[in-house]
Design an enzyme around this catalytic site. Sequence first.
Site: not given
Ligand code: SIN
Length: 517
Positions: A14, A42, A114, A153, A207, A228, A274, A331, A355, A366, A371
């Site tokens: 990631g 993610n 957001e 893995t 993991d 989420h 959230r 999420h 994460e 969060r 993130s």
């Molecule tokens: C989103 O686009 O709603 C997710 C963004 C996030 O998890 O910060």
Amino acid sequence: MNIRKTDVLILGSGLSGLMSAQLLSSEKNVIVLTKNRLEDSNSYLAQGGIAAAVQADDSWYSHFLDSIQAGCHHNNKSTTKALVREGPAMIEKLIEFGVGFDRDSDGHYQFGREGAHSLSRILHVGGDSTGKHVIEVLKKTISEKDLVIEGETAIKLIIQNDRCLGVWSLNDNGEMTANLASAVVIATGGYSGLYPLNSNASTITGDGVALAYEAGTSVSDMEFIQFHPTLLMKNGLGIGLVSEAVRGKGAVLIDENGEALMDGQHPMKDLAPRDIVARVLYRTRQCGKQTFLDIRNVQDFPQKFPTITQLCEKNGVSLEKGIIPIAPGAHFTMGGIDVDGFGKSTLNGLYAVGEAANTGVHGANRLASNSLLEGLVFANRLAGNLLKEPSRRLPAELEWSGMEILKESPSHAHLREIMNKYIGIERNIDGLKKAAEIFNQLLQYTKRIEVPSLEQVQLRNQVLTGWIVATSALQRTESRGSHYRTDFPEKDDRQWKQRRIIRRKLEHESIKSSSGA
Ligand code: SIN
């Protein structure tokens, strides 16, 4: 037995893993092991963008306040300050690498909005495909260095004299390799994949936490799981995410009767933190009502949100009426491997980032789009730290002694149902005890085998991580942010008051001697 040696071994591809690899690889030998393909993370799926205080009327302090209020003051203030203060420089770095954040027709950056942000500060790419674009740029910058090994893995850490010296890995052909390194970095993401309805890549199965915990490393804040509010639903199944940025452009959450659900629930309504929005949706659905996102106020939806438009079209969800079926789903996980501000875990030689790590910047919930920012800032800090570390002498050979797997285990689906039923958006002591007991029972009966299958390893990791989450949730006898206990209900105004900071480590303990409660 195959052996590989390197200076830094990174588990996971990631944003935090690839950024660490990019920053380290000019001076160190680096290998990145990833479970599946490089793109299966993610980060790649991230829609919203990257929050950073880069515009004139914003400040790091405002971003800091928003982060700790969303996090219910459970945040580590020092690392949260580092996150928001060092964020803008990391945005500059991405721009240098070639990331083209969206701009308006005058060439100014566009900023999305957001939940729980006091102003628009989210930079995005391609409207709603920020993660994909950023990963593609990083992939290009490291491609000629050939650092990434796909389809492999990590299944067990190699520990000698209280120091992590590498990991044993299993590839798609069932072959084992000893990967020895001066430093091992866990960047495997969180554990939202433990829930049946989740927004994560299918490779995210907890993991990293399980590997670290097994080896005696501290993990913390494992009870904080962010749901989420808007997973796209079709026939009762979650089929992807509808970004919170859509509500930032005016979309409203409604029930099947067209009632606006966030009216009277919080001053920020649909852009409340959230955890609050997810609980309102959860309770509405518990009453047997369906929930939707009303996008009729959002102008030029397909242009602004091409990824979500495509997702709907591909799955036969019509946007014609401007009503999208949604439900809350797991999420992001705030908890993880306990690290200091530079990624160092409690075990020598072992580091964590992204994460998988708990840097404390997210508190109990969060802040949206923090993130990817965390992945960048803490990859940079980790790399700075590791560049100062000397290479270590590594063993010439090693012996594999087999691995404990569960004698019996229910299916992944059944284990996910336990998480959902007992450790979901709302929890209480009875359910948590039940979950802890079920997981604990499963962990009692193990057998040692020579070479496990990936399935056996993942099931064990899933049960162990589930047990840690249940036990942590039992021990936190309060409601805070994403950890909502119906037996310890919160006061309605709890988001906006200074909270006592409680941080706890789950010390390594023998699972077999634990009561799980
Ligand atoms: C989103 O686009 O709603 C997710 C963004 C996030 O998890 O910060």
